[in-house]
Design an enzyme around this catalytic site. Structure first.
Site, PDB file in Angstrom:
ATOM      1  N   CYS A   1      16.224 -34.990   7.633  1.00  0.00           N
ATOM      2  CA  CYS A   1      15.028 -35.826   7.840  1.00  0.00           C
ATOM      3  C   CYS A   1      15.380 -37.115   8.558  1.00  0.00           C
ATOM      4  CB  CYS A   1      14.426 -36.234   6.497  1.00  0.00           C
ATOM      5  SG  CYS A   1      13.889 -34.887   5.479  1.00  0.00           S
TER       6      CYS A   1
ATOM      7  N   GLU B   1       3.903 -32.822  12.717  1.00  0.00           N
ATOM      8  CA  GLU B   1       4.941 -33.529  11.965  1.00  0.00           C
ATOM      9  C   GLU B   1       6.260 -33.586  12.731  1.00  0.00           C
ATOM     10  OE1 GLU B   1       4.589 -34.741   8.465  1.00  0.00           O
ATOM     11  OE2 GLU B   1       2.461 -34.619   8.917  1.00  0.00           O
TER      12      GLU B   1
ATOM     13  N   HIS C   1       7.851 -29.511   4.704  1.00  0.00           N
ATOM     14  CA  HIS C   1       8.221 -29.325   6.113  1.00  0.00           C
ATOM     15  C   HIS C   1       9.153 -28.120   6.188  1.00  0.00           C
ATOM     16  CE1 HIS C   1       7.699 -33.923   6.778  1.00  0.00           C
ATOM     17  NE2 HIS C   1       6.694 -33.316   7.373  1.00  0.00           N
TER      18      HIS C   1
HETATM   19  O1  SUG Z   1       6.760 -37.575   4.950  1.00  0.00           O
HETATM   20  N1  SUG Z   1       8.475 -39.209   2.353  1.00  0.00           N
HETATM   21  C1  SUG Z   1       8.518 -38.512   3.627  1.00  0.00           C
HETATM   22  C2  SUG Z   1       9.759 -37.663   3.714  1.00  0.00           C
HETATM   23  C3  SUG Z   1       9.923 -37.066   5.058  1.00  0.00           C
HETATM   24  C4  SUG Z   1      10.997 -36.040   5.101  1.00  0.00           C
HETATM   25  N2  SUG Z   1      11.146 -35.542   6.403  1.00  0.00           N
HETATM   26  C5  SUG Z   1      11.504 -34.288   6.726  1.00  0.00           C
HETATM   27  N3  SUG Z   1      11.473 -33.320   5.844  1.00  0.00           N
HETATM   28  N4  SUG Z   1      11.823 -34.053   7.940  1.00  0.00           N
HETATM   29  C6  SUG Z   1       7.255 -37.658   3.819  1.00  0.00           C
HETATM   30  O2  SUG Z   1       6.794 -37.076   2.833  1.00  0.00           O
HETATM   31  C7  SUG Z   1       7.606 -40.834   0.778  1.00  0.00           C
HETATM   32  C8  SUG Z   1       7.317 -42.303   0.789  1.00  0.00           C
HETATM   33  C9  SUG Z   1       6.960 -42.820  -0.568  1.00  0.00           C
HETATM   34  O3  SUG Z   1       6.399 -42.099  -1.381  1.00  0.00           O
HETATM   35  O4  SUG Z   1       7.242 -44.027  -0.815  1.00  0.00           O
HETATM   36  C10 SUG Z   1       7.628 -40.215   2.178  1.00  0.00           C
HETATM   37  O5  SUG Z   1       6.898 -40.646   3.040  1.00  0.00           O
END
Ligand code: SUG
Length: 448
Positions: free
Chosen positions: A366, A174, A249
């Protein structure tokens, strides 16, 4: 030689919506089906970038991906003109169309893992695009991520690009969201901390409710590729109980920069040994550990306190850039005030409104990919992506002209959306001077 940390933020794409695509990310599933405001989302992200650039931080922009990903739909058997491909996907599988329309590439902390040149065996900056194999809508990001990073960090004498790891649960990766580089200074060798959710082969502790997206095997592979020295690398297991509480994460429960680590006491499976190893390898870690009695894990997840940016404020002190939601959680805000009163490592707290992204589980951390660069490396970064006043003005104008202020899942079937997005991205790639960055530009610039 001087070096510094630059932050490259993902520009939110025009198809930002709430698709509920990320099981284990409680904001994503909790807000599924709500209407989104892509214009506000992009402007909120840009406002944060501008504020940090105005404070003197080097700030770059990473462009969104082409969505809906028509090429992915074609690979899944849809045929005909691009419009026909999208229309058939909308009829046959709205869920698939929503997945290939996700603007999730905005969360560039997941785009790649980056090791600065001071840490690597060949003295170059290494990038490994993350495979994001745990979620379909994110597993389709890595090719464009690789293309974009190569277009921006193209100089091979300074930058090395590795493709995504094998698309298999053993190598779930990730990116920088589970990677923290600690160092006494940006221009000297640091300690790279890799946090994994689960060991695929032979591990016996794992979350029960939600998936562990990062494996130890993936983290080890990245460290090997980047040529990191074992005496300056730490692998730590994330506490499975916090993954089950929505910490999908590590950057939802810990953040570090230079020699400061700010984390919740429940972040790691074996906290004492992680701190001791970091301390020994770094030569004195400055630890700010938040106890559960001050802030519960649930409050940490709700407020995204740890999904903050810890920025060097000079004189050994830090600024903490938090989402506005921290102000709304009384325990969190009170804790932050007490922290400021202690005259410790954190000198200032800055809160920004990133609500549109937050509702999908994406806070300040993020939205940014950190790249520590020497002056010589920074000088060969593609210049068009640095956020100057002029670029900020051009991008806010571009967003205002091309983005909708309301987008629901049903709107993804709208035949006008694809041409709208392509017109916007074509203009953006010219504004940033990045050439033919997208599949639609590469297949002759016109829709089939
Ligand atoms: O991968 N949300 C992302 C958020 C990523 C956050 N990144 C970090 N913590 N670095 C994920 O879960 C949700 C999209 C949706 O449901 O429409 C999404 O992909």
């Amino acid at each position: 030689m001087t070096a510094f940390e630059a932050n490259f933020d993902g520009l939110v794409g025009p198809t930002h919506h709430y698709g509920g695509h990320s099981f284990g990310n409680v904001a994503s599933t909790g807000n599924a089906g709500q209407p989104a405001n892509p214009r506000a989302a992009a402007l909120q992200g840009l406002a944060k970038m501008k504020a940090l650039a105005d404070l003197g931080y080097r700030q770059g922009v990473l462009p969104p991906h082409e969505r809906p990903a028509v090429e992915v739909l074609r690979s899944l058997g849809f045929t005909g003109s691009d419009a026909a491909v999208v229309a058939a996907a909308a009829r046959q599988s709205p869920q698939l169309l929503a997945g290939v329309s996700s603007a999730s590439a905005m969360w560039v902390a997941n785009a790649a893992t980056v090791s600065p040149s001071a840490d690597t065996a060949d003295g170059r900056v290494h990038f490994s695009a993350a495979n994001l194999q745990n979620k379909f809508h994110r597993a389709i990001e890595h090719e464009q991520t690789g293309r974009t990073l190569k277009a921006i960090f193209g100089d091979e004498s300074h930058f090395v690009h590795h493709p995504a790891l094998a698309m298999h649960p053993a190598f779930g990766d990730e990116g920088a969201a589970n990677h923290t580089r600690l160092a006494k200074r940006y221009d000297t060798a640091g300690v790279e901390l890799f946090v994994y959710g689960q060991q695929h082969w032979g591990g016996n502790i794992a979350p029960q409710r939600y998936p562990a997206r990062q494996t130890l095997e993936a983290s080890q592979a990245i460290a090997r590729r980047h040529g990191l020295a074992s005496e300056r690398t730490v692998f730590a297991q994330q506490n499975p109980a916090v993954i089950d509480a929505g910490v999908f994460h590590n950057d939802v429960i810990a953040v570090g920069n230079l020699d400061v680590l700010f984390c919740h006491e429940t972040a790691f499976a074996e906290r004492e040994s992680v701190y001791a190893e970091l301390d020994a390898k770094l030569g004195e870690l400055r630890l700010i550990e938040v106890p559960t009695r001050a802030i519960s894990v649930d409050d940490a997840v709700r407020s995204y306190l740890f999904n903050s940016q810890l920025l060097d404020a000079g004189n050994g002190r830090m600024r903490l850039v938090v989402p506005e939601e921290c102000r709304q959680q009384p325990a969190v805000w009170a804790y932050l005030q007490s922290l400021l009163g202690q005259d410790g490592a954190i000198a200032e707290v800055l809160a920004y409104d990133l609500k549109q992204s937050m509702r999908n589980g994406g806070g300040p951390a993020c939205l940014r990919l950190r790249v520590a660069l020497t002056d010589a490396e920074a000088a060969v970064v593609h210049p068009g992506v640095w956020l100057t006043d002029a670029l900020y003005a051009a991008l806010t104008d571009w967003v205002s002209r091309h983005y909708r202020d309301r987008l629901s899942e049903a709107d993804l079937a709208d035949p006008h959306l694809l041409p709208e997005v392509r017109t916007a991205l074509d203009e953006l790639s010219r504004t940033l001077g990045l050439g033919a960055l997208y599949p639609f530009q590469r297949s002759g610039g016109k829709s089939r």
